[in-house]
Design a protein around this motif. Structure first.
Motif, PDB file in Angstrom:
ATOM      1  N   PHE A  96       8.875   5.610  -3.858  1.00 14.08           N
ATOM      2  CA  PHE A  96       8.883   4.227  -3.388  1.00 14.08           C
ATOM      3  C   PHE A  96       9.091   3.215  -4.512  1.00 14.08           C
ATOM      4  O   PHE A  96       9.311   2.026  -4.236  1.00 14.08           O
ATOM      5  CB  PHE A  96       7.583   3.914  -2.647  1.00 14.08           C
ATOM      6  N   GLU A  97       9.037   3.685  -5.756  1.00 11.05           N
ATOM      7  CA  GLU A  97       9.204   2.775  -6.886  1.00 11.05           C
ATOM      8  C   GLU A  97      10.544   2.918  -7.596  1.00 11.05           C
ATOM      9  O   GLU A  97      10.899   2.071  -8.410  1.00 11.05           O
ATOM     10  CB  GLU A  97       8.067   2.973  -7.890  1.00 11.05           C
ATOM     11  N   ILE A  98      11.309   3.965  -7.291  1.00 10.25           N
ATOM     12  CA  ILE A  98      12.604   4.140  -7.965  1.00 10.25           C
ATOM     13  C   ILE A  98      13.770   3.703  -7.082  1.00 10.25           C
ATOM     14  O   ILE A  98      14.919   3.764  -7.522  1.00 10.25           O
ATOM     15  CB  ILE A  98      12.820   5.598  -8.418  1.00 10.25           C
ATOM     16  N   HIS A  99      13.479   3.290  -5.859  1.00 12.28           N
ATOM     17  CA  HIS A  99      14.524   2.707  -5.023  1.00 12.28           C
ATOM     18  C   HIS A  99      13.894   1.562  -4.240  1.00 12.28           C
ATOM     19  O   HIS A  99      12.683   1.361  -4.269  1.00 12.28           O
ATOM     20  CB  HIS A  99      15.125   3.756  -4.082  1.00 12.28           C
ATOM     21  N   ASP A 100      14.716   0.786  -3.566  1.00  9.47           N
ATOM     22  CA  ASP A 100      14.232  -0.366  -2.808  1.00  9.47           C
ATOM     23  C   ASP A 100      13.969   0.054  -1.364  1.00  9.47           C
ATOM     24  O   ASP A 100      14.915   0.195  -0.576  1.00  9.47           O
ATOM     25  CB  ASP A 100      15.269  -1.492  -2.856  1.00  9.47           C
ATOM     26  N   ASP A 139      25.608   0.473  -3.364  1.00  2.00           N
ATOM     27  CA  ASP A 139      26.033   1.599  -2.519  1.00  2.00           C
ATOM     28  C   ASP A 139      25.573   1.338  -1.085  1.00  2.00           C
ATOM     29  O   ASP A 139      24.372   1.382  -0.796  1.00  2.00           O
ATOM     30  CB  ASP A 139      25.442   2.911  -3.027  1.00  2.00           C
ATOM     31  N   ILE A 140      26.509   1.086  -0.205  1.00  3.93           N
ATOM     32  CA  ILE A 140      26.206   0.712   1.177  1.00  3.93           C
ATOM     33  C   ILE A 140      26.698   1.785   2.131  1.00  3.93           C
ATOM     34  O   ILE A 140      27.792   2.315   1.996  1.00  3.93           O
ATOM     35  CB  ILE A 140      26.860  -0.641   1.535  1.00  3.93           C
ATOM     36  N   GLY A 141      25.864   2.124   3.120  1.00  8.66           N
ATOM     37  CA  GLY A 141      26.229   3.111   4.126  1.00  8.66           C
ATOM     38  C   GLY A 141      25.002   3.863   4.601  1.00  8.66           C
ATOM     39  O   GLY A 141      23.994   3.941   3.893  1.00  8.66           O
ATOM     40  N   ASP A 142      25.074   4.438   5.813  1.00  9.02           N
ATOM     41  CA  ASP A 142      23.908   5.114   6.367  1.00  9.02           C
ATOM     42  C   ASP A 142      23.507   6.340   5.561  1.00  9.02           C
ATOM     43  O   ASP A 142      22.353   6.764   5.599  1.00  9.02           O
ATOM     44  CB  ASP A 142      24.143   5.493   7.831  1.00  9.02           C
ATOM     45  N   GLN A 143      24.442   6.914   4.795  1.00  9.06           N
ATOM     46  CA  GLN A 143      24.079   8.078   3.985  1.00  9.06           C
ATOM     47  C   GLN A 143      23.186   7.704   2.808  1.00  9.06           C
ATOM     48  O   GLN A 143      22.597   8.562   2.167  1.00  9.06           O
ATOM     49  CB  GLN A 143      25.337   8.814   3.485  1.00  9.06           C
ATOM     50  N   TYR A 144      23.074   6.393   2.533  1.00  4.24           N
ATOM     51  CA  TYR A 144      22.238   5.905   1.436  1.00  4.24           C
ATOM     52  C   TYR A 144      20.886   5.383   1.922  1.00  4.24           C
ATOM     53  O   TYR A 144      20.195   4.687   1.189  1.00  4.24           O
ATOM     54  CB  TYR A 144      22.958   4.787   0.678  1.00  4.24           C
ATOM     55  N   ARG A 145      20.530   5.678   3.145  1.00  7.39           N
ATOM     56  CA  ARG A 145      19.301   5.129   3.717  1.00  7.39           C
ATOM     57  C   ARG A 145      18.060   5.641   2.998  1.00  7.39           C
ATOM     58  O   ARG A 145      18.083   6.654   2.312  1.00  7.39           O
ATOM     59  CB  ARG A 145      19.227   5.466   5.208  1.00  7.39           C
ATOM     60  N   SER A 146      16.975   4.925   3.222  1.00  8.44           N
ATOM     61  CA  SER A 146      15.671   5.310   2.669  1.00  8.44           C
ATOM     62  C   SER A 146      14.938   6.151   3.702  1.00  8.44           C
ATOM     63  O   SER A 146      14.653   5.682   4.807  1.00  8.44           O
ATOM     64  CB  SER A 146      14.855   4.052   2.341  1.00  8.44           C
ATOM     65  N   GLY A 199      16.933   8.315  -1.033  1.00  7.81           N
ATOM     66  CA  GLY A 199      16.738   6.946  -1.507  1.00  7.81           C
ATOM     67  C   GLY A 199      17.974   6.407  -2.193  1.00  7.81           C
ATOM     68  O   GLY A 199      17.909   5.958  -3.328  1.00  7.81           O
ATOM     69  N   GLY A 200      19.111   6.472  -1.517  1.00  6.13           N
ATOM     70  CA  GLY A 200      20.352   6.020  -2.120  1.00  6.13           C
ATOM     71  C   GLY A 200      21.108   7.171  -2.746  1.00  6.13           C
ATOM     72  O   GLY A 200      20.892   8.335  -2.419  1.00  6.13           O
ATOM     73  N   CYS A 201      21.996   6.860  -3.659  1.00  6.36           N
ATOM     74  CA  CYS A 201      22.818   7.865  -4.324  1.00  6.36           C
ATOM     75  C   CYS A 201      21.954   8.970  -4.910  1.00  6.36           C
ATOM     76  O   CYS A 201      21.053   8.711  -5.709  1.00  6.36           O
ATOM     77  CB  CYS A 201      23.628   7.194  -5.437  1.00  6.36           C
ATOM     78  N   PHE A 202      22.218  10.218  -4.507  1.00  5.80           N
ATOM     79  CA  PHE A 202      21.335  11.302  -4.954  1.00  5.80           C
ATOM     80  C   PHE A 202      21.461  11.611  -6.431  1.00  5.80           C
ATOM     81  O   PHE A 202      20.598  12.255  -7.007  1.00  5.80           O
ATOM     82  CB  PHE A 202      21.499  12.565  -4.111  1.00  5.80           C
ATOM     83  N   TRP A 203      22.506  11.117  -7.080  1.00  6.59           N
ATOM     84  CA  TRP A 203      22.602  11.311  -8.525  1.00  6.59           C
ATOM     85  C   TRP A 203      21.414  10.672  -9.235  1.00  6.59           C
ATOM     86  O   TRP A 203      20.783  11.280 -10.090  1.00  6.59           O
ATOM     87  CB  TRP A 203      23.881  10.674  -9.070  1.00  6.59           C
ATOM     88  N   GLN A 247      22.984   7.461 -17.636  1.00  9.09           N
ATOM     89  CA  GLN A 247      21.781   7.113 -16.890  1.00  9.09           C
ATOM     90  C   GLN A 247      22.165   6.391 -15.612  1.00  9.09           C
ATOM     91  O   GLN A 247      23.260   5.819 -15.512  1.00  9.09           O
ATOM     92  CB  GLN A 247      20.864   6.237 -17.741  1.00  9.09           C
ATOM     93  N   PRO A 248      21.293   6.417 -14.592  1.00  4.94           N
ATOM     94  CA  PRO A 248      21.629   5.801 -13.297  1.00  4.94           C
ATOM     95  C   PRO A 248      21.909   4.314 -13.422  1.00  4.94           C
ATOM     96  O   PRO A 248      21.291   3.611 -14.204  1.00  4.94           O
ATOM     97  CB  PRO A 248      20.369   6.051 -12.456  1.00  4.94           C
ATOM     98  N   TYR A 249      22.864   3.828 -12.612  1.00  4.32           N
ATOM     99  CA  TYR A 249      23.182   2.411 -12.596  1.00  4.32           C
ATOM    100  C   TYR A 249      22.526   1.690 -11.425  1.00  4.32           C
ATOM    101  O   TYR A 249      22.505   0.456 -11.400  1.00  4.32           O
ATOM    102  CB  TYR A 249      24.704   2.195 -12.542  1.00  4.32           C
ATOM    103  N   CYS A 250      22.006   2.441 -10.436  1.00 10.68           N
ATOM    104  CA  CYS A 250      21.429   1.769  -9.265  1.00 10.68           C
ATOM    105  C   CYS A 250      20.002   2.227  -8.987  1.00 10.68           C
ATOM    106  O   CYS A 250      19.478   1.970  -7.910  1.00 10.68           O
ATOM    107  CB  CYS A 250      22.300   1.993  -8.039  1.00 10.68           C
ATOM    108  N   HIS A 251      19.373   2.913  -9.937  1.00  7.13           N
ATOM    109  CA  HIS A 251      17.982   3.299  -9.775  1.00  7.13           C
ATOM    110  C   HIS A 251      17.212   2.945 -11.053  1.00  7.13           C
ATOM    111  O   HIS A 251      17.627   3.323 -12.146  1.00  7.13           O
ATOM    112  CB  HIS A 251      17.843   4.800  -9.504  1.00  7.13           C
ATOM    113  N   SER A 252      16.130   2.221 -10.881  1.00  4.79           N
ATOM    114  CA  SER A 252      15.210   1.941 -11.976  1.00  4.79           C
ATOM    115  C   SER A 252      13.821   1.829 -11.364  1.00  4.79           C
ATOM    116  O   SER A 252      13.680   1.608 -10.154  1.00  4.79           O
ATOM    117  CB  SER A 252      15.580   0.657 -12.706  1.00  4.79           C
ATOM    118  N   ARG A 253      12.821   1.990 -12.173  1.00  4.93           N
ATOM    119  CA  ARG A 253      11.467   2.012 -11.634  1.00  4.93           C
ATOM    120  C   ARG A 253      10.887   0.598 -11.581  1.00  4.93           C
ATOM    121  O   ARG A 253      10.881  -0.132 -12.579  1.00  4.93           O
ATOM    122  CB  ARG A 253      10.551   2.912 -12.461  1.00  4.93           C
TER     123      ARG A 253
END
Length: 302
Positions: free
Chosen positions: A217-221, A231-238, A151-155, A292-298
């Motif tokens: 499903f609630e911590i990423h889009d 973060d854009i790219g196929d490695q960041y897919r859902s 669901g995006g950056c694994f960090w 704390q993450p910059y691109c993940h929130s619930r």
């Protein structure tokens, strides 16, 4: 992989549930684990010990070693010739000669690592203080289940799931592609087909797979294709990688619920394939950095 500067306005809203923590350290445990001391040889509970199971960090509970990799070096301390992926951090010891080993998640002092002694074919010896460890018997491990999510950056994904009670271990890695032993750079080149993902081992008696999937499903889009936030790219897919038919059913049902609510979900549902653990510096990234993450929130969607 492009990382944007951490933005304070986008910091994670704290989750109400926190992970269960091991009991507070005793004075002697603090002397060794925090103060980088050493227990007396032949005195530790795990020196002459050969049960099957997993050795965990006394301070944070992270899985560190398997019983299959333990051997008797006759040195007076538990010895291992291998570690679990991403579990151990190495640094030069204060004496300037030896290599200290620490828990990658929390920085607890474990002992030292030595190479070239010839004890086993791997030619490596992790010399560990028993007091830095706890032991989980194999009978307890049999109740573990595995979940794999991208669901995006694994960090950020790793950070969010690590707070869930019942999650026993979590590691960042790569899966879903065709390249063996992929490196970070190869995955970023968009030639491997792999996604950044996390592999979670959890106790179903404490947390259900559906609870984890709902959180996923609630911590990423799940409506953003090939990317999450900046973060854009196929490695960041859902993508949800199922390990059982039941997990597939849960994923499909939850996607159905979200689409019924008006969400244009693009998350893939895929059979789990081989999971390749990422490099050590990707493991427990935010925990080690104290950030704390910059691109993940619930975002509550159910």
């Amino acid at each position: 992989m492009t990382r944007f500067a951490l933005i304070t306005s986008l910091l994670l809203t704290a989750m109400t549930a926190t992970a269960q923590k091991p009991a507070p350290l005793t004075a002697e445990e603090r002397r060794v684990i925090i103060g980088k001391g050493t227990e007396a040889p032949f005195s530790g509970r795990y020196y002459d010990f050969d049960e099957e199971g997993t050795y965990r960090c006394r301070q944070c509970g992270a899985a560190l070693y398997r019983s299959e990799d333990k051997f008797d070096a006759g040195c007076g301390w538990p010895s291992f010739d291998d570690e679990l992926p991403g579990a151990i951090r190495r640094q030069r010891d204060a004496d300037g000669r030896r290599t200290e080993i620490l828990c990658a998640r929390c920085g607890a002092h474990l002992g030292h690592v030595f190479a070239g002694e010839g004890f086993t074919p791997k030619n490596l010896r992790h010399c560990v203080n028993s007091i830095s460890l706890t032991f989980e018997p194999k009978s307890a491990e049999q109740h573990e289940q595995t979940a794999i999510f991208a669901g995006g950056c694994f960090w950020g994904v790793e950070y969010m799931f690590s707070r869930v009670p019942g999650v026993r271990s979590i590691e960042a890695g790569y899966t879903g592609g065709h390249t063996e032993n992929p490196t970070y750079e190869e995955v970023c080149s968009h030639t491997t087909g792999h996604a950044e993902a996390v592999r979670i081992r959890f106790d179903p008696a404490q947390v259900s797979y559906e609870t984890l999937a709902r959180l996923f499903f609630e911590i990423h889009d799940p409506t953003q294709a090939d990317g999450q936030g900046p973060d854009i790219g196929d490695q960041y897919r859902s993508e949800l990688f199922y390990t059982t038919p039941e997990q597939r059913e849960v994923g499909e049902r939850l996607i159905g619920e979200l689409r019924a609510k008006g969400y244009d979900v693009v998350t893939r549902i895929t059979p789990a394939s081989r999971f390749w653990p990422a490099e050590a510096y990707h493991q427990n990234y935010y925990e080690r950095k104290g950030q704390q993450p910059y691109c993940h929130s619930r975002v509550r969607r159910f």
